[in-house]
Design an enzyme around this catalytic site. Structure first.
Site, PDB file in Angstrom:
ATOM      1  N   GLY A 186       7.968   2.634  -3.038  1.00 37.62           N
ATOM      2  CA  GLY A 186       9.000   3.150  -4.601  1.00 37.62           C
ATOM      3  C   GLY A 186      10.540   2.685  -3.925  1.00 37.62           C
ATOM      4  O   GLY A 186      10.795   3.555  -5.694  1.00 37.62           O
TER       5      GLY A 186
ATOM      6  N   HIS B 217      -2.920   4.961  -9.414  1.00 33.40           N
ATOM      7  CA  HIS B 217      -3.191   4.413  -8.474  1.00 33.40           C
ATOM      8  C   HIS B 217      -3.835   4.171  -7.812  1.00 33.40           C
ATOM      9  O   HIS B 217      -4.599   5.653  -7.337  1.00 33.40           O
ATOM     10  CB  HIS B 217      -1.699   5.160  -7.166  1.00 33.40           C
ATOM     11  CG  HIS B 217      -1.751   5.015  -6.407  1.00 33.40           C
ATOM     12  ND1 HIS B 217      -0.378   4.688  -5.499  1.00 33.40           N
ATOM     13  CD2 HIS B 217      -2.941   3.834  -5.164  1.00 33.40           C
ATOM     14  CE1 HIS B 217      -1.071   3.721  -4.461  1.00 33.40           C
ATOM     15  NE2 HIS B 217      -1.842   4.347  -4.234  1.00 33.40           N
TER      16      HIS B 217
ATOM     17  N   LYS C  57       1.668  12.128  -2.633  1.00 32.25           N
ATOM     18  CA  LYS C  57       0.772  11.788  -3.503  1.00 32.25           C
ATOM     19  C   LYS C  57       0.645  13.401  -3.316  1.00 32.25           C
ATOM     20  O   LYS C  57       1.098  14.059  -1.947  1.00 32.25           O
ATOM     21  CB  LYS C  57      -0.121  10.875  -2.082  1.00 32.25           C
ATOM     22  CG  LYS C  57      -0.342   9.560  -2.480  1.00 32.25           C
ATOM     23  CD  LYS C  57      -0.552   8.894  -1.976  1.00 32.25           C
ATOM     24  CE  LYS C  57      -0.684   7.676  -2.052  1.00 32.25           C
ATOM     25  NZ  LYS C  57      -1.201   6.448  -0.906  1.00 32.25           N
TER      26      LYS C  57
ATOM     27  N   ARG D 270      -3.236  17.638  -0.028  1.00 38.85           N
ATOM     28  CA  ARG D 270      -2.308  17.881   1.241  1.00 38.85           C
ATOM     29  C   ARG D 270      -1.336  19.645   0.627  1.00 38.85           C
ATOM     30  O   ARG D 270      -1.323  20.019  -0.337  1.00 38.85           O
ATOM     31  CB  ARG D 270      -0.745  16.911   1.077  1.00 38.85           C
ATOM     32  CG  ARG D 270      -1.309  15.835   0.789  1.00 38.85           C
ATOM     33  CD  ARG D 270      -0.327  14.825   0.710  1.00 38.85           C
ATOM     34  NE  ARG D 270      -1.039  13.174   0.974  1.00 38.85           N
ATOM     35  CZ  ARG D 270      -0.623  12.117   1.091  1.00 38.85           C
ATOM     36  NH1 ARG D 270       0.574  12.210   1.634  1.00 38.85           N
ATOM     37  NH2 ARG D 270      -0.473  10.784   1.233  1.00 38.85           N
TER      38      ARG D 270
ATOM     39  N   GLU E 134       8.334  -7.619 -10.571  1.00 38.56           N
ATOM     40  CA  GLU E 134       7.301  -7.897 -12.027  1.00 38.56           C
ATOM     41  C   GLU E 134       7.179  -7.084 -12.965  1.00 38.56           C
ATOM     42  O   GLU E 134       8.098  -6.651 -13.372  1.00 38.56           O
ATOM     43  CB  GLU E 134       6.106  -6.991 -10.740  1.00 38.56           C
ATOM     44  CG  GLU E 134       5.894  -7.051  -9.250  1.00 38.56           C
ATOM     45  CD  GLU E 134       5.784  -6.389  -8.101  1.00 38.56           C
ATOM     46  OE1 GLU E 134       5.279  -5.080  -9.053  1.00 38.56           O
ATOM     47  OE2 GLU E 134       5.008  -6.518  -7.275  1.00 38.56           O
TER      48      GLU E 134
ATOM     49  N   GLU F  27       1.233  -3.559  -3.050  1.00 36.36           N
ATOM     50  CA  GLU F  27       1.140  -3.409  -1.074  1.00 36.36           C
ATOM     51  C   GLU F  27      -0.075  -3.638  -1.024  1.00 36.36           C
ATOM     52  O   GLU F  27      -1.461  -2.677  -1.409  1.00 36.36           O
ATOM     53  CB  GLU F  27       1.948  -2.282  -1.221  1.00 36.36           C
ATOM     54  CG  GLU F  27       3.673  -2.921  -1.337  1.00 36.36           C
ATOM     55  CD  GLU F  27       4.299  -1.017  -1.640  1.00 36.36           C
ATOM     56  OE1 GLU F  27       3.871  -0.694  -0.055  1.00 36.36           O
ATOM     57  OE2 GLU F  27       4.769  -0.903  -2.556  1.00 36.36           O
TER      58      GLU F  27
ATOM     59  N   LYS G 284      12.123  -5.283  -7.266  1.00 39.16           N
ATOM     60  CA  LYS G 284      11.444  -4.290  -6.130  1.00 39.16           C
ATOM     61  C   LYS G 284      12.673  -5.369  -5.181  1.00 39.16           C
ATOM     62  O   LYS G 284      12.963  -6.443  -4.803  1.00 39.16           O
ATOM     63  CB  LYS G 284      10.415  -4.079  -6.648  1.00 39.16           C
ATOM     64  CG  LYS G 284       9.403  -3.284  -7.417  1.00 39.16           C
ATOM     65  CD  LYS G 284       8.049  -3.414  -6.619  1.00 39.16           C
ATOM     66  CE  LYS G 284       7.302  -2.886  -8.199  1.00 39.16           C
ATOM     67  NZ  LYS G 284       5.999  -2.613  -7.107  1.00 39.16           N
TER      68      LYS G 284
ATOM     69  N   ARG H 158      -1.971   0.480   8.330  1.00 46.12           N
ATOM     70  CA  ARG H 158      -2.241   1.550   8.490  1.00 46.12           C
ATOM     71  C   ARG H 158      -3.373   2.132   8.694  1.00 46.12           C
ATOM     72  O   ARG H 158      -4.109   1.912   7.317  1.00 46.12           O
ATOM     73  CB  ARG H 158      -1.070   2.357   8.944  1.00 46.12           C
ATOM     74  CG  ARG H 158      -0.723   2.906   7.769  1.00 46.12           C
ATOM     75  CD  ARG H 158       0.183   3.850   7.087  1.00 46.12           C
ATOM     76  NE  ARG H 158       0.483   4.155   6.026  1.00 46.12           N
ATOM     77  CZ  ARG H 158       0.628   3.939   4.760  1.00 46.12           C
ATOM     78  NH1 ARG H 158       1.177   2.218   5.161  1.00 46.12           N
ATOM     79  NH2 ARG H 158       0.779   4.612   3.578  1.00 46.12           N
TER      80      ARG H 158
END
Ligand code: MV4
Length: 455
Positions: A166, A209, A238, A338, A201, A288, A159, A292
């Site tokens: 991602g 998730h 998402k 969404r 990792e 992570e 990463k 925000r």
């Protein structure tokens, strides 16, 4: 109580700008919109008290130009800036520039944004604060990468340290693949983030998730507001989010929530934040922290009854948290779909004129959007045109409500992903709950195979 702020500049567009404007107006705080050329007729321009043009369509020449935003803030007499999500919301230099100009940045301190932006620093700070992280380590040279991978065990994930979301991630199964993968990952990281540093990792193969919402006032108080499951995704976008996450017991929730709250206090966090975890076999692995407000915050609002934007404003205004942990009770289940202006099968963007719009309604139904009949979806920004969110007493009721709401929602003139959302909400595996991050892509691949075999 002295007013928190007189007038807030909303440094964003779209549904989140509308969302922020609503709370500002409810709180008696002035709201100032900014808009690019194609956004002149967007709803956020209409719902704010004042609106100012900031340049052409390209975000790099409008929404991302700090100086333009500061000119407007000065002209309009603003004393605060809400960055929404995306654009400048996680830009520490922008947060600092706001403060230097006497504008309250409605978000965490720049130092926290910076620390969480560097993923290895975030991992170290979290591990030190007692948050469970994915086993991992440095990969600065081929030798070091091999050593780290040997220690944590294959498969491993490369990463970008300056990355996130991602981008530039690489899965490596065996030692003989590692050196070449490292070189590619480093050059990709340099190109994408201007920093070639990568780390390793252990790869979690079939995780969900699950993310924890927190609020902290920087005065010794922090709370968590349950979790969200965002496993229904395609290419790191998402598609459906829900709260609470299916199958998380009250004990496990209390445990991981306490860990996140303690971490907030330990690092002196302030504002709204989200701890992102991979969740597999009953274990949480921190990946992570987002500093925000997030797209999917409404599902948390619906199950807790807390207006997260209001809390952000109160915290930025220097108020101590008014809600205590024992006031947070999770009620029922919320789901967010969404709504994107895109082809539901090819996922190609589909901008254009909305010829007909009819919102869904009824108990427990919420639509966050900036569109309306006669609105033209510009081709210049991401394709999300709104979010349909429902709340029900149980997950089953929330699913039933979402199915009715999706059947009522009309967005004509452009293609939308409403048919895709209807298929997901009718899917047996989704009804079961607790699917992993690969589920939707697997389903979509199966569907493509079937479509090909009948031709
Ligand atoms: C991972 C992982 C498996 N193992 N890390 C992708 C986005 C970024 N925030 C982290 N991501 C992942 N990190 C380890 N060690 C799998 C993913 C991942 C993913 C994570 C969350 C939601 C969707 C995802 C889709 C693909 C990969």
């Amino acid at each position: 109580m002295a007013p928190l702020m007189k007038k807030v500049l909303i440094a964003n567009r779209g549904e989140i700008a509308v969302r922020v404007a609503r709370t500002l107006r409810e709180m008696g705080i002035g709201s100032v919109a900014v808009y690019s050329e194609p956004d002149h007729q967007s709803l956020h321009v209409r719902v704010c008290d004042e609106a100012y043009p900031i340049g052409p369509a390209a975000a790099a020449e409008s929404y991302l130009v700090g100086e333009r935003l500061f000119e407007v803030a000065k002209r309009a007499g603003c004393d605060g800036v809400h960055p929404g999500y995306g654009f400048l919301s996680e830009n520490a230099a922008f947060a600092e520039a706001c403060e230097q100009r006497g504008l309250r940045f409605i978000g965490p301190p720049a130092s926290a944004m910076r620390a969480m932006g560097l993923k290895t620093a975030a991992r170290e700070r979290m591990a030190a604060a007692g948050v469970p992280i994915v086993p991992g380590g440095n990969a600065n040279t081929a030798e070091e990468a091999l050593e780290t991978a040997e220690r944590i065990g294959y498969p491993v994930m490369l990463k970008a340290t300056a990355g996130g979301g991602g981008k530039g991630m690489r899965l490596v199964h065996r030692p003989d693949e590692l050196t070449a993968a490292l070189e590619r990952a480093q050059s990709e990281a340099l190109k994408a983030f201007g920093d070639p540093t990568v780390y390793l990792e252990k790869a979690i193969i079939r995780p969900r998730h699950v993310e924890i919402q927190v609020l902290a006032d920087g005065q010794g108080h922090a709370i968590f507001l349950g979790e969200r499951d965002c496993s229904m995704q395609r290419r790191h976008q998402k598609v459906v989010e829900e709260a609470p996450a299916p199958g998380i017991t009250p004990e496990l929730r209390a445990q991981i929530g306490k860990v996140c709250v303690e971490a907030c206090l330990r690092i002196g966090y302030r504002g709204a934040g989200t701890f992102e975890f991979l969740y597999q076999d009953g274990r949480f692995y921190f990946i992570e922290m987002n500093t925000r407000i997030q797209v999917e915050h409404p599902v948390t609002e619906l199950i807790t009854g807390v207006d997260l934007i209001r809390e952000q404003l109160l915290i930025a205004g220097g108020e101590p948290l008014s809600i205590r942990q024992q006031d947070i009770e999770l009620r029922g289940h919320a789901i967010e779909c969404r709504i994107n202006a895109e082809d539901p099968d090819s996922f190609m963007p589909s901008p254009g004129l909305i010829q007909h719009y009819h919102a869904a309604g009824g108990p427990g139904v919420r639509m966050d959007t900036h569109i309306y009949e006669g609105y033209r979806v510009p081709p210049n920004y991401d394709s999300m045109i709104g979010k349909l969110i429902v709340h029900g007493a149980t997950r089953e009721q929330a699913i039933a409500r979402m199915r009715v709401a999706l059947s009522e929602l009309v967005v004509d003139g452009i293609k939308t992903n409403i048919p895709l959302q209807q298929r997901i909400l009718a899917d047996g595996g989704f009804a079961q709950g607790g699917q992993n991050i690969h589920y939707l892509e697997k389903k979509l691949a199966e569907r493509r195979e079937k479509a090909l075999s009948v031709l």
